[in-house]
Enzyme design. Structure first.
Site, mmCIF file in Angstrom:
data_model
loop_
_atom_site.group_PDB
_atom_site.id
_atom_site.type_symbol
_atom_site.label_atom_id
_atom_site.label_comp_id
_atom_site.label_asym_id
_atom_site.label_seq_id
_atom_site.Cartn_x
_atom_site.Cartn_y
_atom_site.Cartn_z
ATOM 1 N N ARG A 13 25.704 47.899 33.794
ATOM 2 C CA ARG A 13 24.798 46.754 33.893
ATOM 3 C C ARG A 13 23.923 46.929 35.143
ATOM 4 O O ARG A 13 24.217 47.752 36.002
ATOM 5 C CB ARG A 13 25.599 45.448 33.987
ATOM 6 N N LYS A 51 28.188 43.859 40.015
ATOM 7 C CA LYS A 51 29.586 43.895 40.471
ATOM 8 C C LYS A 51 29.688 43.651 41.972
ATOM 9 O O LYS A 51 28.717 43.815 42.717
ATOM 10 C CB LYS A 51 30.209 45.258 40.154
ATOM 11 N N TYR A 74 28.282 39.078 41.606
ATOM 12 C CA TYR A 74 29.685 38.671 41.486
ATOM 13 C C TYR A 74 30.414 39.223 42.700
ATOM 14 O O TYR A 74 30.224 40.400 43.060
ATOM 15 C CB TYR A 74 30.320 39.261 40.219
ATOM 16 N N HIS A 95 34.066 37.876 43.625
ATOM 17 C CA HIS A 95 35.525 37.784 43.386
ATOM 18 C C HIS A 95 36.292 38.121 44.672
ATOM 19 O O HIS A 95 37.097 39.050 44.712
ATOM 20 C CB HIS A 95 35.947 38.708 42.232
ATOM 21 N N GLU A 124 29.995 33.749 40.675
ATOM 22 C CA GLU A 124 31.084 33.039 40.000
ATOM 23 C C GLU A 124 31.395 31.671 40.570
ATOM 24 O O GLU A 124 32.139 30.910 39.948
ATOM 25 C CB GLU A 124 32.351 33.910 39.970
ATOM 26 N N ASP A 157 42.094 39.058 32.674
ATOM 27 C CA ASP A 157 41.602 39.103 34.058
ATOM 28 C C ASP A 157 42.280 38.047 34.932
ATOM 29 O O ASP A 157 42.159 38.087 36.157
ATOM 30 C CB ASP A 157 40.065 38.984 34.113
HETATM 31 N N1 LIG Z 1 38.425 40.123 29.715
HETATM 32 C C1 LIG Z 1 37.162 39.886 30.001
HETATM 33 O O1 LIG Z 1 36.331 40.774 30.046
HETATM 34 C C2 LIG Z 1 36.714 38.477 30.236
HETATM 35 C C3 LIG Z 1 35.358 38.133 30.186
HETATM 36 C C4 LIG Z 1 34.989 36.793 30.353
HETATM 37 C C5 LIG Z 1 35.987 35.824 30.574
HETATM 38 N N2 LIG Z 1 37.294 36.217 30.656
HETATM 39 C C6 LIG Z 1 38.409 35.251 30.851
HETATM 40 O O2 LIG Z 1 38.628 34.500 29.675
HETATM 41 C C7 LIG Z 1 39.357 33.326 30.030
HETATM 42 C C8 LIG Z 1 38.737 32.111 29.357
HETATM 43 O O3 LIG Z 1 37.462 31.867 29.954
HETATM 44 P P1 LIG Z 1 36.541 30.646 29.513
HETATM 45 O O4 LIG Z 1 35.228 30.863 30.146
HETATM 46 O O5 LIG Z 1 36.600 30.449 28.040
HETATM 47 O O6 LIG Z 1 37.302 29.426 30.218
HETATM 48 P P2 LIG Z 1 37.126 27.874 29.843
HETATM 49 O O7 LIG Z 1 37.582 27.111 31.042
HETATM 50 O O8 LIG Z 1 35.787 27.605 29.270
HETATM 51 O O9 LIG Z 1 38.189 27.655 28.662
HETATM 52 C C9 LIG Z 1 39.575 27.751 28.844
HETATM 53 C C10 LIG Z 1 40.251 26.819 27.860
HETATM 54 O O10 LIG Z 1 41.679 27.052 27.941
HETATM 55 C C11 LIG Z 1 42.282 25.813 27.664
HETATM 56 N N3 LIG Z 1 43.690 25.855 28.047
HETATM 57 C C12 LIG Z 1 44.221 25.884 29.293
HETATM 58 N N4 LIG Z 1 45.575 25.897 29.211
HETATM 59 C C13 LIG Z 1 45.895 25.897 27.890
HETATM 60 C C14 LIG Z 1 47.102 25.894 27.162
HETATM 61 N N5 LIG Z 1 48.291 25.895 27.779
HETATM 62 N N6 LIG Z 1 47.033 25.875 25.800
HETATM 63 C C15 LIG Z 1 45.852 25.884 25.172
HETATM 64 N N7 LIG Z 1 44.662 25.864 25.800
HETATM 65 C C16 LIG Z 1 44.694 25.866 27.140
HETATM 66 C C17 LIG Z 1 41.432 24.813 28.454
HETATM 67 O O11 LIG Z 1 41.644 23.477 27.987
HETATM 68 C C18 LIG Z 1 40.022 25.323 28.163
HETATM 69 O O12 LIG Z 1 39.432 24.678 27.044
HETATM 70 C C19 LIG Z 1 39.324 33.285 31.568
HETATM 71 O O13 LIG Z 1 40.553 33.788 32.054
HETATM 72 C C20 LIG Z 1 38.191 34.203 31.912
HETATM 73 O O14 LIG Z 1 38.313 34.746 33.221
HETATM 74 C C21 LIG Z 1 37.670 37.507 30.497
#
Ligand SMILES: NC(=O)c1ccc[n+]([C@@H]2O[C@H](COP(=O)([O-])OP(=O)(O)OC[C@H]3O[C@@H](n4cnc5c(N)ncnc54)[C@H](O)[C@@H]3O)[C@@H](O)[C@H]2O)c1
Length: 370
Positions: free
Chosen positions: A15, A75, A94, A96, A118, A270
């Site tokens: 990116r 990054k 970002y 972090h 972030e 993550d």
């Molecule tokens: N792997 C990757 O490349 C990557 C990329 C982007 C985001 N992410 C990660 O994805 C995850 C989700 O991000 P997001 O932006 O959707 O967050 P978000 O806050 O928009 O959504 C998270 C949801 O999880 C729900 N939740 C929390 N505890 C729960 C439980 N016990 N049971 C059911 N639901 C529950 C919350 O109510 C919320 O609606 C984060 O950890 C983020 O860092 C990872």
């Protein structure tokens, strides 16, 4: 303002901080932009495209860090980049910093003004510069999961949308936030049977309004998770507890009872992952199998589609970049409390409460230093 865009140096990061269209906006607003040679080449932004919209192409990152008033990256800066940062220089990327005391120290020592994508907020309480990457990851999770369901990848050999006369796959999405909503949208579009489980009724209400009776919304309890995960072909882990580790919603015991060839995509990896058997993987080697269940746990999913991700990120960052360039950081942050929330390090001081707490450092309010 003189703005610099160095080429990203982190392994397999393609990116880039600004797309040519964003450079054009900055130049139109009277700013100068330096782009390091080859910064966007891997994703189709040739140097000539940047030069065409008015950027100066420079050979080295050193020149950019030496001259620019503001550095735009993707990054977190690597050690060699932090060491090139200067007093009063603005860094917008970002960061972090919470789990990264070495980077924090180097940025503090440099005397720079480090604003983290972030932690910039919006008036709905969201994180607008994090959301685009969650959108990408959420959509990509279904694409990755559908591919893992193929027999050659260790999957059960089920086509996600089925065909006339043959049932589609059952996709269970744990967490209906930004990632989850985007997973639901793509899974539904591919014709899957979709169940989304969240612990916030309000989220379920909005998903129900948005997608209607084509999806099933379920309140999150251990019982409900077990029931739906055990009958799922594809499970997407998309939960987030802000500032905390992801809760382990799918235990080892549950996994043992899942159908062999089922697929788990843990987007929450993550934050530690929401399946007990999750461990981070890479785009080069994205999957592994536990008890016959395929796990896909890539921790930087958007990095796999860097062209789309760069556009998505730029759409969200550009208004803030323009504000910083047009008004200068002081006035920009005075006028925009959400941008002020992005300030993590100011001339040696840690100015974000959560970051300061995580680093066990003194917290100095951002509003008191600007
Ligand atoms: N792997 C990757 O490349 C990557 C990329 C982007 C985001 N992410 C990660 O994805 C995850 C989700 O991000 P997001 O932006 O959707 O967050 P978000 O806050 O928009 O959504 C998270 C949801 O999880 C729900 N939740 C929390 N505890 C729960 C439980 N016990 N049971 C059911 N639901 C529950 C919350 O109510 C919320 O609606 C984060 O950890 C983020 O860092 C990872």
């Amino acid at each position: 303002m003189l703005i610099g865009v160095p080429k990203e140096v982190k392994n397999h990061e393609y990116r880039v901080g600004l797309v040519p269209g964003s450079v054009r906006e900055l130049v139109t607003n009277g700013h100068q932009v330096m782009v390091q040679r080859g910064a966007g080449a891997k994703i189709g932004f040739e140097d000539a495209a940047y030069a065409h919209v008015g950027a100066t192409i420079v050979e080295t990152a050193e020149e950019i860090f030496k001259r620019a008033d503001m550095i735009i990256k993707v990054k977190e800066p690597q050690a060699q980049e932090c060491k090139m940062m200067r007093e009063n220089q603005i860094l917008f990327t970002y960061l972090h910093l919470a789990p990264d005391p070495e980077q924090a120290k180097l940025l503090q020592d440099s005397g720079c003004i480090a604003i983290a994508y972030e932690t910039v907020t919006d008036r709905h309480g969201g994180l607008p510069l994090l959301a685009p990457m969650s959108e990408v990851a959420g959509r990509m999770a279904i694409q990755a999961g559908a591919s893992c369901l193929e027999i050659a990848k260790g999957g059960s050999g089920i086509l996600i949308g089925g065909v006339p006369g043959v049932a589609p796959a059952k996709v269970v999405v744990l967490g209906g936030g930004v990632v989850g909503t985007n997973s639901v949208r793509v899974a539904m579009g591919m014709g899957a049977q979709v169940v989304v489980i969240d612990k916030t009724i309000q989220r379920l209400y909005h998903l129900d309004l948005q997608f209607g009776s084509k999806i099933t919304t379920i309140y999150s309890t251990t019982d409900a998770i077990e029931e739906h995960v055990l009958s799922a072909d594809l499970v997407i882990g998309a939960v987030l507890v802000p500032g905390g580790h992801a809760p382990k919603l799918v235990t080892k015991a549950m996994l043992k009872k899942m159908r062999p060839g089922s697929v788990m995509v843990d987007v929450s990896i993550d934050q530690g992952g929401c399946f007990e058997t999750s461990r981070p993987t890479t785009h080069q080697d994205p999957t592994y199998v536990v008890d016959g269940v395929v796990h896909y746990c890539v921790s930087n999913m958007p990095g796999g589609v860097p062209r789309t991700s760069t556009f998505a990120l730029n759409n969200a960052t550009l208004p803030f970049i323009l504000k910083l360039a047009n008004l200068g950081y002081k006035q920009a942050m005075h006028e925009d409390a959400h941008l002020l929330n992005g300030l993590n390090v100011f001339k040696g001081k840690v100015t974000h409460k959560a970051v300061a707490d995580a680093l066990s450092q003194e917290y100095i309010a951002a509003s008191s230093v600007i």
